[in-house]
Write a protein that holds these residues in place. Structure first.
Motif, PDB file in Angstrom:
ATOM      1  N   LYS A  89      -2.989   0.045  -0.801  1.00 14.42           N
ATOM      2  CA  LYS A  89      -2.704   0.034  -2.239  1.00 14.42           C
ATOM      3  C   LYS A  89      -3.876  -0.513  -3.033  1.00 14.42           C
ATOM      4  N   GLN A  90      -4.639  -1.429  -2.425  1.00  7.43           N
ATOM      5  CA  GLN A  90      -5.742  -2.071  -3.145  1.00  7.43           C
ATOM      6  C   GLN A  90      -6.991  -1.212  -3.207  1.00  7.43           C
ATOM      7  N   HIS A  91      -7.036  -0.130  -2.424  1.00  6.73           N
ATOM      8  CA  HIS A  91      -8.214   0.729  -2.384  1.00  6.73           C
ATOM      9  C   HIS A  91      -7.971   1.969  -3.243  1.00  6.73           C
ATOM     10  N   LYS A  92      -8.714   2.106  -4.301  1.00  8.49           N
ATOM     11  CA  LYS A  92      -8.510   3.193  -5.261  1.00  8.49           C
ATOM     12  C   LYS A  92      -9.357   4.410  -4.886  1.00  8.49           C
ATOM     13  N   ASP A  93      -9.143   4.895  -3.686  1.00  3.31           N
ATOM     14  CA  ASP A  93      -9.819   6.108  -3.233  1.00  3.31           C
ATOM     15  C   ASP A  93      -8.764   7.075  -2.714  1.00  3.31           C
ATOM     16  N   CYS A  94      -9.181   8.078  -1.988  1.00  4.09           N
ATOM     17  CA  CYS A  94      -8.250   9.089  -1.483  1.00  4.09           C
ATOM     18  C   CYS A  94      -8.182   9.103   0.038  1.00  4.09           C
ATOM     19  N   ASN A  95      -8.594   8.014   0.662  1.00  3.55           N
ATOM     20  CA  ASN A  95      -8.576   7.933   2.120  1.00  3.55           C
ATOM     21  C   ASN A  95      -7.227   7.413   2.624  1.00  3.55           C
ATOM     22  N   PHE A  96      -6.991   7.632   3.903  1.00  2.00           N
ATOM     23  CA  PHE A  96      -5.698   7.335   4.505  1.00  2.00           C
ATOM     24  C   PHE A  96      -5.840   6.314   5.632  1.00  2.00           C
ATOM     25  N   SER A  97      -4.787   5.532   5.819  1.00  2.00           N
ATOM     26  CA  SER A  97      -4.732   4.596   6.938  1.00  2.00           C
ATOM     27  C   SER A  97      -3.282   4.450   7.373  1.00  2.00           C
TER      28      SER A  97
END
Length: 463
Positions: A273-281
């Motif tokens: 939620k804290q990462h404002k990109d389009c990657n997945f984990s």
């Protein structure tokens, strides 16, 4: 695919998309080149190839048939399904055959590469012959053979490539090396004939999460990818820990059980939620699920069919809660990616969702809401074309063959020790600068102590 030389125009057209293998035998490559090009071009190409040994291997020739009358055999063995299909360039699917390794998956709790390779080797001849028989065509009726060369498990890829080269060599057929994820994306163009470039793609499977802007054939911009585990892997592990039947893979098993559960019952945190990109984990979500299962004392050795009513209810609640949060993660990333893509290509009209997890009806329904809200139209291939299949390989072969991207027939008497072009790790497209993940960077840094020290020193200096 064995090592061949590309044409210059074909090479340049694909530089923006596909990872570039190196030539292991440049002298052999130069001899092949001399058969097809004038001396003046040879000298310029030789200098260019020496300066950049990472060019892709495509070769432009005159197709033997009209681009509107192609018949291509597609072979897929990248992971745990042995698949073959015959497709016409008109879009007609003449045959589709898939041999599943479901029993092996259930026995080993996932893909065991060596066992998977042996299973492919046992059935590849039968699967290909059945595809030809069902299509009512002979090898001589084919325009070319298309085969997945990556990404995937190298042991498995080898089985399909060897079979494809044997057919192509024996019957003097061109051969097209296919990117597995590109095939998942382009099969949507077989189903939806109005689907023109550019369009967006979300590829979701057991091994991959990719958000792609498909600008043109062979030209892709990667907006987001997984930094650890893919969503399909998370589904499979959760299903295994919940004692579900894995013969259909984890996705369908979780989706079915989740219908009985309360998706709000377990408060899993949405990843990144804290990462404002389009990657997945999905690694962290998997850990949350495992801990929740342990807290409920669920014993995976007891199959769901033998679980008590209370135990089954607990499992269903975890399945439903996991699925809600996993798909919410997809939704958030897709929403941001659509915004980025529309800034780059405002003409985008379609959003394609493909790959094995795209068969999940809950996933489709949730993503359809996101796509419609942003003014796009969702395109999902039917479930039989979402999972690994030969149709997508054959169709992608047609797409590339039409524009002259293929290799000439291999030798009919090709040596068994020929070095094959297998690309277990093969990125699809360039990474969008704005989409580079801080989380991925930190993860890479943790793998390299020297880089970690440099980052820590930089932080101390700034403070």
């Amino acid at each position: 695919m064995a090592l061949l030389v590309p044409s210059l125009s074909s090479t340049i057209s694909r530089l923006k998309s596909l990872s570039k293998p190196s030539f292991h035998n440049p002298l052999r490559a130069l001899k092949t080149l001399q058969l097809h090009y004038k001396t003046s071009f040879i000298s310029s190409f030789a200098a260019l190839s020496m300066s950049n040994s990472n060019f892709p291997k495509t070769l432009i020739q005159n197709p033997s048939k009209s681009a509107d009358d192609l018949v291509i055999l597609g072979i897929e063995t990248s992971c745990d399904d042995t698949a073959a299909a015959v497709v016409r360039s008109s879009g007609e699917i003449l045959s589709q055959v898939v041999s599943s390794q479901a029993d092996l998956l259930a026995r080993y709790g996932g893909v065991a590469p060596k066992m998977a390779e042996e299973a492919h080797a046992q059935v590849i001849d039968r699967v290909v012959q059945e595809a030809l028989d069902k299509a009512n065509v002979k090898e001589l009726d084919l325009s070319a053979v298309a085969v997945t060369i990556g990404p995937g498990l190298s042991l498995c890829l080898r089985v399909g490539v060897q079979k494809a080269r044997k057919i192509a060599g024996t019957f003097n057929l061109p051969i097209v090396g296919i990117h597995h994820m590109e095939a998942h994306a382009l099969v949507a163009r077989l189903i939806e004939r109005e689907l023109q470039f550019p369009f967006m793609v979300l590829l979701i499977s057991g091994g991959h999460n990719l958000l792609i802007l498909a600008c043109n054939l062979g030209q892709y911009l990667q907006l987001g990818t997984t930094i650890d585990d893919a969503i399909g892997e998370a589904y499979d592990k959760t299903a295994k820990w919940l004692g579900l039947d894995l013969r259909r893979s984890g996705g369908p098993a979780i989706e079915e059980l989740a219908r009985e559960g309360d998706p709000e019952s377990v408060k899993f945190a949405v990843p990144m939620k804290q990462h404002k990109d389009c990657n997945f984990s999905f690694a962290g979500l998997k850990t949350q699920v495992r801990l929740a299962i342990e807290s409920k004392n669920i014993n995976a050795e007891i199959p769901i069919s033998s679980a008590s009513s209370e135990d089954r209810s607990s499992r269903a609640n975890i399945a439903a809660s996991f699925q809600r949060v996993a798909v919410l993660h997809l939704e958030e990333r897709c929403e941001r990616a659509i915004g980025w893509a529309l800034e780059i290509e405002p003409s985008i009209k379609y959003f394609v969702v493909s790959g094995g997890v795209a068969s999940n009806q809950y996933v489709r329904a949730r993503l359809n809401q996101v796509v419609k809200k942003n003014g796009l139209e969702l395109v999902c291939p039917p479930p039989s074309l979402c999972t690994d299949n030969g149709v997508m390989v054959a169709w992608t072969g047609i797409e590339h063959f039409r524009v002259g991207r293929f290799d000439p027939p291999p030798p009919a008497d090709e040596a068994e020790d020929t070095i094959l072009d297998l690309r277990p790790r093969w990125p699809l497209g360039e990474e969008y600068e704005k989409g580079k993940s801080e989380a991925r960077s930190m993860r890479t840094a943790r793998m390299h102590p020297s880089l970690t020290s440099l980052i820590q020193a930089s932080i101390q200096k700034q403070s």
